[in-house]
Motif scaffolding. Structure first.
Motif, PDB file in Angstrom:
ATOM      1  N   GLU A   1      40.049  27.338  -7.888  1.00 33.75           N
ATOM      2  CA  GLU A   1      38.748  27.221  -7.228  1.00 33.75           C
ATOM      3  C   GLU A   1      38.841  27.583  -5.751  1.00 33.75           C
ATOM      4  O   GLU A   1      37.857  28.065  -5.165  1.00 33.75           O
ATOM      5  CB  GLU A   1      38.213  25.798  -7.382  1.00 33.75           C
ATOM      6  N   LYS A   2      39.987  27.360  -5.151  1.00 33.53           N
ATOM      7  CA  LYS A   2      40.170  27.647  -3.725  1.00 33.53           C
ATOM      8  C   LYS A   2      40.733  29.046  -3.475  1.00 33.53           C
ATOM      9  O   LYS A   2      41.001  29.418  -2.334  1.00 33.53           O
ATOM     10  CB  LYS A   2      41.104  26.604  -3.093  1.00 33.53           C
ATOM     11  N   GLY A   3      40.919  29.820  -4.511  1.00 33.87           N
ATOM     12  CA  GLY A   3      41.381  31.197  -4.340  1.00 33.87           C
ATOM     13  C   GLY A   3      42.866  31.354  -4.157  1.00 33.87           C
ATOM     14  O   GLY A   3      43.335  32.417  -3.710  1.00 33.87           O
ATOM     15  N   VAL A   4      43.670  30.335  -4.503  1.00 30.31           N
ATOM     16  CA  VAL A   4      45.120  30.453  -4.422  1.00 30.31           C
ATOM     17  C   VAL A   4      45.591  31.398  -5.537  1.00 30.31           C
ATOM     18  O   VAL A   4      45.162  31.285  -6.684  1.00 30.31           O
ATOM     19  CB  VAL A   4      45.786  29.074  -4.560  1.00 30.31           C
ATOM     20  N   GLU A   5      46.478  32.327  -5.195  1.00 30.48           N
ATOM     21  CA  GLU A   5      46.899  33.349  -6.147  1.00 30.48           C
ATOM     22  C   GLU A   5      47.571  32.750  -7.375  1.00 30.48           C
ATOM     23  O   GLU A   5      48.461  31.907  -7.270  1.00 30.48           O
ATOM     24  CB  GLU A   5      47.860  34.333  -5.475  1.00 30.48           C
ATOM     25  N   GLN A   6      47.136  33.212  -8.540  1.00 28.27           N
ATOM     26  CA  GLN A   6      47.695  32.752  -9.805  1.00 28.27           C
ATOM     27  C   GLN A   6      48.669  33.791 -10.354  1.00 28.27           C
ATOM     28  O   GLN A   6      48.684  34.945  -9.917  1.00 28.27           O
ATOM     29  CB  GLN A   6      46.570  32.502 -10.819  1.00 28.27           C
TER      30      GLN A   6
END
Length: 367
Positions: free
Chosen positions: A172-177
């Protein structure tokens, strides 16, 4: 979410506790301490890539050179930020991210496998200026767990998130997966198979998307005994006199369901305070949790007035050793002391102080 950009990774006062005669342990430590406040460096940092049983004969010259190059690259990445006036927190995150992406280390890509054949990752970061901290545990799809830990610290009301909840928050916070195959390395997989066979435990299926399994002879040729605690960690001091610490790990090979070590537990494997020091630990996490190793080092500096090397040696060389634990720490103080201490035969470690030369060491007896 603020997007942080990092530069690309480039390709000792002896303490009075140095010899602990009561337990027959010769403790390996290294410290750099300024002679006076006027001599305090503008910045300083230390890095570790795990501790354990290490010797040149079994490691081999190519492997040794590769690890030394990785540690030098870590110093270069962090020092570039600190030299330009960047914060200790930014330097810590950037360096740990680089180590998480390096498959040589047990953190992020290259993490060890659980008994179920998964990579479950833990990380923590702490800001000594504010005592804010963030930690994540048991995450499986975040490329850089240290960044997720910092996002927890800065963008949530919590200190620690675990498992699927941490993953959802990061997404949700845009941290790279990253897909599970990103973390896969053949060396770690073969180490898991060897460990499970020795323990008589079932073998899980090979992860989806992994390369075809090599022939038995090729797999055996590339397998070296995993006798190290591959946690990575960084401590840093910036030009504003603030310290920070960060640590990241894949845990232990064939660890059982839901096991969490010391890394994400603030005060055990990671701690930072401008009133004492910043510490990142590596070792058998269960012992570090029981002792609260990182906070204990800082307490000795703050409340007992010990210099940093003496405090680190007391905790690792006496308290941890007497309890039966093994591993080590790196640490830095706001006045520029840098120290490390470990009770194993080696620890991947490096330090750099403004105006000085980089020190990169692996084996016991090195500076």
């Amino acid at each position: 979410m603020t997007v942080r950009k990092f530069p690309p990774a480039p390709s000792t006062l002896l303490s009075r506790f140095a010899v602990l005669a009561t337990i027959g342990l010769v403790l390996t430590g290294c410290a750099a301490k300024p002679a006076s406040d006027a001599a305090r460096p503008g910045w300083a940092m230390a890095v570790h890539g795990g501790a354990g049983i290490m010797d040149r004969e079994t490691m081999g010259p190519d492997t040794e050179a590769s690890y030394r190059a990785a540690l030098n690259a870590a110093l270069a990445r962090g020092s570039a930020i600190l030299e330009q006036g960047g914060s200790a927190l930014d330097a810590v995150e950037a360096v740990v991210r680089g180590l998480e992406d390096d498959p040589q280390f047990n953190a992020g890509r290259g993490a060890v496998f659980t008994a179920d054949g998964r990579n479950e990752l833990d990380a923590a970061i702490m800001d000594g200026a504010t005592l804010k901290a963030g930690a994540v545990a048991g995450v499986t799809g975040t490329r850089n767990p240290i960044t997720l830990a910092r996002t927890v610290m800065e963008s949530s009301p919590h200190v620690m998130l675990i498992g699927a909840g941490a993953e959802r928050f990061g997404a949700e916070k845009g941290v790279e997966q990253a897909a599970p195959v990103w973390f896969f390395t053949e060396r770690r997989w073969q180490s898991l198979l060897k460990t499970l066979k020795e323990r008589g435990l079932p073998i899980p299926p090979r992860p989806a998307g992994a390369p075809p399994e090599p022939a038995a002879s090729a797999a055996a040729a590339g397998l070296t005994e995993d006798r190290k605690f591959g946690t990575v960690g960084v401590v840093a001091l910036d030009r504003n006199g603030h310290v920070a610490a960060g640590t990241s790990t894949g845990g232990t090979t064939a660890k059982l369901w839901g096991r969490i070590g010391d890394v994400p537990i603030i005060g055990a494997g990671t701690y930072a305070s401008d009133e004492s020091c910043a510490v990142s630990a590596t070792g058998t996490g269960e012992y570090f949790i029981r002792l609260g190793v990182a906070r204990e080092v800082c307490n000795l500096v703050k409340y007992e007035g010990m210099d940093l090397q003496a405090a680190a040696d007391e905790v690792i060389g006496r308290q941890l050793t007497e309890l039966g634990g093994d591993g080590g720490v790196i640490a830095v103080t706001p006045d520029g002391q840098v120290a490390w201490s470990f009770n194993t035969s080696g620890m991947y470690r490096a330090r750099l102080v403004e105006g000085g030369d980089p020190v990169v060491s692996i084996f016991k007896g090195e500076p």
